[in-house]
Design an enzyme around this catalytic site. Structure first.
Site, PDB file in Angstrom:
ATOM      1  N   HIS A   1      -5.465   1.906   6.785  1.00  0.00           N
ATOM      2  CA  HIS A   1      -4.002   2.609   6.965  1.00  0.00           C
ATOM      3  C   HIS A   1      -3.635   3.624   6.056  1.00  0.00           C
ATOM      4  CE1 HIS A   1       0.459   1.896   7.809  1.00  0.00           C
ATOM      5  NE2 HIS A   1       0.622   2.605   6.711  1.00  0.00           N
ATOM      6  N   GLU A   2      -3.736   3.306   4.587  1.00  0.00           N
ATOM      7  CA  GLU A   2      -3.431   4.409   3.631  1.00  0.00           C
ATOM      8  C   GLU A   2      -4.269   5.654   3.656  1.00  0.00           C
ATOM      9  OE1 GLU A   2      -0.698   3.943   2.358  1.00  0.00           O
ATOM     10  OE2 GLU A   2      -0.344   1.763   2.920  1.00  0.00           O
TER      11      GLU A   2
ATOM     12  N   HIS B   1      -3.322   8.110   5.862  1.00  0.00           N
ATOM     13  CA  HIS B   1      -2.173   9.019   5.628  1.00  0.00           C
ATOM     14  C   HIS B   1      -2.581  10.176   4.850  1.00  0.00           C
ATOM     15  CE1 HIS B   1       1.651   6.649   6.204  1.00  0.00           C
ATOM     16  NE2 HIS B   1       1.288   5.504   5.425  1.00  0.00           N
TER      17      HIS B   1
ATOM     18  N   GLY C   1       0.748  -1.045  -0.154  1.00  0.00           N
ATOM     19  CA  GLY C   1      -0.094  -0.164   0.008  1.00  0.00           C
ATOM     20  C   GLY C   1       0.769   1.409   0.058  1.00  0.00           C
TER      21      GLY C   1
ATOM     22  N   CYS D   1       5.046   0.065   7.360  1.00  0.00           N
ATOM     23  CA  CYS D   1       4.783   1.249   6.582  1.00  0.00           C
ATOM     24  C   CYS D   1       6.070   1.522   5.677  1.00  0.00           C
ATOM     25  CB  CYS D   1       4.198   2.273   7.363  1.00  0.00           C
ATOM     26  SG  CYS D   1       3.904   3.987   6.384  1.00  0.00           S
ATOM     27  N   LEU D   2       5.727   1.856   4.464  1.00  0.00           N
ATOM     28  CA  LEU D   2       7.309   2.244   3.629  1.00  0.00           C
ATOM     29  C   LEU D   2       7.627   3.622   4.016  1.00  0.00           C
ATOM     30  CD1 LEU D   2       5.993   1.368   0.053  1.00  0.00           C
ATOM     31  CD2 LEU D   2       7.535   0.286   1.421  1.00  0.00           C
TER      32      LEU D   2
ATOM     33  N   GLN E   1       2.750  10.016   1.180  1.00  0.00           N
ATOM     34  CA  GLN E   1       4.059   9.662   1.352  1.00  0.00           C
ATOM     35  C   GLN E   1       5.107   9.867   0.433  1.00  0.00           C
ATOM     36  OE1 GLN E   1       2.183   5.447   2.071  1.00  0.00           O
ATOM     37  NE2 GLN E   1       4.021   5.128   3.345  1.00  0.00           N
TER      38      GLN E   1
HETATM   39  C1  QAP Z   1       0.683  -0.777   5.058  1.00  0.00           C
HETATM   40  O1  QAP Z   1       2.677  -0.996   4.051  1.00  0.00           O
HETATM   41  C2  QAP Z   1       0.659  -2.099   5.593  1.00  0.00           C
HETATM   42  O2  QAP Z   1       9.504  -1.750   7.031  1.00  0.00           O
HETATM   43  C3  QAP Z   1       1.727  -0.923   3.754  1.00  0.00           C
HETATM   44  O3  QAP Z   1      11.705  -2.568   5.530  1.00  0.00           O
HETATM   45  C4  QAP Z   1       1.482  -2.907   5.929  1.00  0.00           C
HETATM   46  O4  QAP Z   1       3.443  -1.693   2.442  1.00  0.00           O
HETATM   47  C5  QAP Z   1      -0.726  -2.169   6.481  1.00  0.00           C
HETATM   48  C6  QAP Z   1       7.465  -2.394   3.825  1.00  0.00           C
HETATM   49  C7  QAP Z   1       1.360  -4.104   6.202  1.00  0.00           C
HETATM   50  C8  QAP Z   1      -0.781  -3.282   7.306  1.00  0.00           C
HETATM   51  C9  QAP Z   1       0.058  -4.404   7.314  1.00  0.00           C
HETATM   52  C10 QAP Z   1       7.887  -1.924   4.952  1.00  0.00           C
HETATM   53  C11 QAP Z   1       8.488  -2.533   2.899  1.00  0.00           C
HETATM   54  C12 QAP Z   1       6.183  -2.309   3.255  1.00  0.00           C
HETATM   55  C13 QAP Z   1       9.124  -2.174   5.566  1.00  0.00           C
HETATM   56  C14 QAP Z   1       3.919  -1.291   3.520  1.00  0.00           C
HETATM   57  C15 QAP Z   1      10.369  -2.526   4.933  1.00  0.00           C
HETATM   58  C16 QAP Z   1      10.027  -2.883   3.310  1.00  0.00           C
HETATM   59  C17 QAP Z   1       5.108  -1.828   4.069  1.00  0.00           C
HETATM   60 CO    CO Z   2       2.035   3.602   5.567  1.00  0.00          CO
END
Ligand code: QAP
Ligand code: CO
Length: 167
Positions: free
Chosen positions: A134-135, A138, A46, A92-93, A51
Protein backbone atom coordinates in the site's frame (compact mmCIF):
# COMPACT_ATOMS: atom_id res chain seq x y z
CA UNK A 1 11.69 15.81 15.41
CA UNK A 2 8.60 17.38 13.91
CA UNK A 3 5.05 16.48 13.03
CA UNK A 4 4.33 16.74 9.31
CA UNK A 5 1.00 17.71 7.73
CA UNK A 6 -0.74 14.85 5.92
CA UNK A 7 -2.34 15.49 2.50
CA UNK A 8 -5.97 14.35 2.25
CA UNK A 9 -7.49 12.66 -0.84
CA UNK A 10 -8.34 13.95 -3.48
CA UNK A 11 -5.35 16.31 -3.16
CA UNK A 12 -3.58 16.26 -6.56
CA UNK A 13 -0.17 16.23 -4.88
CA UNK A 14 -0.88 12.59 -3.87
CA UNK A 15 -0.53 11.81 -7.61
CA UNK A 16 3.15 12.86 -7.75
CA UNK A 17 5.66 10.09 -8.57
CA UNK A 18 8.47 10.19 -5.98
CA UNK A 19 12.17 10.32 -6.92
CA UNK A 20 14.81 7.79 -5.85
CA UNK A 21 17.06 8.80 -2.93
CA UNK A 22 20.66 8.82 -4.16
CA UNK A 23 22.45 9.82 -0.97
CA UNK A 24 21.29 8.67 2.47
CA UNK A 25 22.56 11.52 4.63
CA UNK A 26 21.42 13.08 7.93
CA UNK A 27 18.53 14.91 6.21
CA UNK A 28 17.11 11.52 5.13
CA UNK A 29 17.57 10.14 8.66
CA UNK A 30 15.68 13.22 9.97
CA UNK A 31 12.94 12.63 7.38
CA UNK A 32 12.68 8.95 8.44
CA UNK A 33 12.27 9.96 12.09
CA UNK A 34 9.68 12.62 11.22
CA UNK A 35 7.67 10.09 9.17
CA UNK A 36 7.68 7.68 12.12
CA UNK A 37 6.72 10.41 14.61
CA UNK A 38 3.90 11.62 12.34
CA UNK A 39 2.66 8.06 11.75
CA UNK A 40 2.63 7.13 15.46
CA UNK A 41 0.98 10.38 16.52
CA UNK A 42 -1.84 9.78 13.97
CA UNK A 43 -2.33 6.14 15.06
CA UNK A 44 -1.11 4.89 11.69
CA UNK A 45 0.66 1.67 10.76
CA UNK A 46 2.19 3.02 7.56
CA UNK A 47 3.11 6.38 6.00
CA UNK A 48 4.80 7.28 2.72
CA UNK A 49 6.76 10.53 2.18
CA UNK A 50 4.34 11.37 -0.66
CA UNK A 51 1.57 11.74 1.95
CA UNK A 52 3.46 14.59 3.64
CA UNK A 53 4.21 16.26 0.28
CA UNK A 54 7.84 15.10 0.16
CA UNK A 55 8.37 13.32 -3.13
CA UNK A 56 11.24 10.99 -2.24
CA UNK A 57 11.11 7.16 -2.24
CA UNK A 58 10.90 6.42 1.49
CA UNK A 59 8.18 4.81 3.60
CA UNK A 60 7.62 4.14 7.31
CA UNK A 61 5.78 1.03 8.57
CA UNK A 62 5.05 -0.45 12.01
CA UNK A 63 2.40 -3.16 12.25
CA UNK A 64 3.55 -4.44 15.67
CA UNK A 65 1.01 -4.58 18.51
CA UNK A 66 3.23 -2.50 20.82
CA UNK A 67 4.20 0.03 18.10
CA UNK A 68 7.84 -0.65 18.86
CA UNK A 69 9.07 -2.19 15.58
CA UNK A 70 9.69 0.78 13.26
CA UNK A 71 10.62 -0.15 9.70
CA UNK A 72 12.02 2.40 7.23
CA UNK A 73 12.28 1.35 3.58
CA UNK A 74 14.29 3.56 1.20
CA UNK A 75 14.05 3.02 -2.59
CA UNK A 76 11.89 -0.12 -2.12
CA UNK A 77 11.37 -2.47 -5.08
CA UNK A 78 8.81 -5.28 -5.19
CA UNK A 79 9.03 -8.69 -6.85
CA UNK A 80 5.87 -10.81 -7.00
CA UNK A 81 6.93 -14.40 -6.25
CA UNK A 82 3.68 -15.98 -7.51
CA UNK A 83 0.16 -15.02 -8.53
CA UNK A 84 -1.66 -15.73 -5.26
CA UNK A 85 -3.65 -12.83 -3.83
CA UNK A 86 -5.74 -12.00 -0.75
CA UNK A 87 -8.22 -9.31 0.15
CA UNK A 88 -7.73 -7.06 3.19
CA UNK A 89 -9.79 -4.11 4.50
CA UNK A 90 -7.46 -1.17 3.96
CA UNK A 91 -7.47 2.32 5.37
CA UNK A 92 -5.15 5.28 4.79
CA UNK A 93 -4.18 8.37 6.78
CA UNK A 94 -4.87 10.33 3.56
CA UNK A 95 -8.41 8.88 3.36
CA UNK A 96 -9.54 9.30 6.99
CA UNK A 97 -12.64 7.43 8.12
CA UNK A 98 -12.86 4.98 5.21
CA UNK A 99 -11.94 1.28 5.11
CA UNK A 100 -12.54 -0.84 2.01
CA UNK A 101 -11.41 -4.25 0.74
CA UNK A 102 -8.41 -4.35 -1.64
CA UNK A 103 -6.81 -7.38 -3.32
CA UNK A 104 -2.99 -7.64 -3.28
CA UNK A 105 -0.26 -10.21 -3.81
CA UNK A 106 0.50 -12.60 -0.94
CA UNK A 107 4.08 -13.58 -1.65
CA UNK A 108 6.32 -10.65 -2.42
CA UNK A 109 10.00 -9.96 -1.98
CA UNK A 110 10.97 -6.39 -1.13
CA UNK A 111 14.49 -5.11 -1.70
CA UNK A 112 15.35 -1.73 -0.20
CA UNK A 113 17.99 0.30 1.63
CA UNK A 114 17.84 1.02 5.35
CA UNK A 115 18.79 4.35 6.98
CA UNK A 116 22.42 3.20 7.04
CA UNK A 117 22.36 2.70 3.28
CA UNK A 118 22.61 -1.11 3.57
CA UNK A 119 20.86 -3.11 0.84
CA UNK A 120 18.42 -5.63 2.36
CA UNK A 121 15.73 -8.05 1.13
CA UNK A 122 12.67 -9.10 3.15
CA UNK A 123 9.70 -11.39 2.51
CA UNK A 124 6.96 -9.76 4.60
CA UNK A 125 3.84 -11.68 5.64
CA UNK A 126 0.25 -10.85 6.52
CA UNK A 127 -0.66 -7.28 7.43
CA UNK A 128 2.94 -6.08 7.11
CA UNK A 129 3.05 -7.24 3.48
CA UNK A 130 -0.25 -5.47 2.72
CA UNK A 131 0.90 -2.21 4.33
CA UNK A 132 4.27 -2.21 2.53
CA UNK A 133 2.55 -2.74 -0.84
CA UNK A 134 0.00 0.00 0.00
CA UNK A 135 2.76 2.49 0.97
CA UNK A 136 4.84 1.65 -2.11
CA UNK A 137 1.80 2.52 -4.25
CA UNK A 138 1.85 6.06 -2.73
CA UNK A 139 5.41 6.54 -4.08
CA UNK A 140 3.98 5.95 -7.58
CA UNK A 141 1.11 8.40 -7.02
CA UNK A 142 -1.44 5.66 -6.33
CA UNK A 143 -4.05 5.64 -3.54
CA UNK A 144 -5.98 2.52 -2.41
CA UNK A 145 -9.29 4.08 -3.55
CA UNK A 146 -7.99 3.68 -7.13
CA UNK A 147 -8.79 -0.05 -6.76
CA UNK A 148 -12.43 0.60 -5.81
CA UNK A 149 -15.39 1.09 -8.15
CA UNK A 150 -15.77 4.57 -9.65
CA UNK A 151 -18.97 4.98 -7.64
CA UNK A 152 -17.33 4.13 -4.28
CA UNK A 153 -14.36 6.37 -5.05
CA UNK A 154 -16.59 9.30 -6.05
CA UNK A 155 -18.67 8.95 -2.87
CA UNK A 156 -15.51 8.98 -0.72
CA UNK A 157 -14.17 11.98 -2.67
CA UNK A 158 -17.38 13.96 -2.16
CA UNK A 159 -17.50 13.23 1.58
CA UNK A 160 -13.86 14.21 2.13
CA UNK A 161 -14.28 17.47 0.18
CA UNK A 162 -17.33 18.25 2.33
CA UNK A 163 -15.32 17.46 5.53
CA UNK A 164 -12.57 19.81 4.36
CA UNK A 165 -14.90 22.75 3.82
CA UNK A 166 -16.23 22.30 7.37
CA UNK A 167 -12.71 23.04 8.77
C1 QAP B 1 -2.15 1.56 5.39
O1 QAP B 1 -2.94 3.18 6.91
C2 QAP B 1 -3.05 0.38 5.68
O2 QAP B 1 -9.15 6.27 8.63
C3 QAP B 1 -1.80 2.42 6.57
O3 QAP B 1 -9.37 7.63 10.95
C4 QAP B 1 -3.92 0.37 6.75
O4 QAP B 1 -2.18 3.62 8.94
C5 QAP B 1 -2.99 -0.70 4.85
C6 QAP B 1 -5.86 5.58 10.02
C7 QAP B 1 -4.74 -0.74 6.98
C8 QAP B 1 -3.79 -1.81 5.08
C9 QAP B 1 -4.65 -1.84 6.15
C10 QAP B 1 -6.94 5.59 9.17
C11 QAP B 1 -5.95 6.28 11.21
C12 QAP B 1 -4.62 4.87 9.70
C13 QAP B 1 -8.10 6.27 9.49
C14 QAP B 1 -3.08 3.70 8.16
C15 QAP B 1 -8.19 6.97 10.68
C16 QAP B 1 -7.12 6.98 11.54
C17 QAP B 1 -4.36 4.35 8.48
CO1 CO C 1 -2.12 5.25 2.48
Amino acid sequence: MSLLKILIFPDRRLRTVAKPISKIDSSIVDLANNLLETMYSSDGIGLAATQVNIHKRIIAVDTSEEKNRPLILINPLKKNLDKSKSVYEEGCLSVPGFYEPVERNNNVEISFQDVKGEHLIIKPEGLESVVIQHEMDHLDGKVFVDYLSNLKREIIKKKLIKERTKK
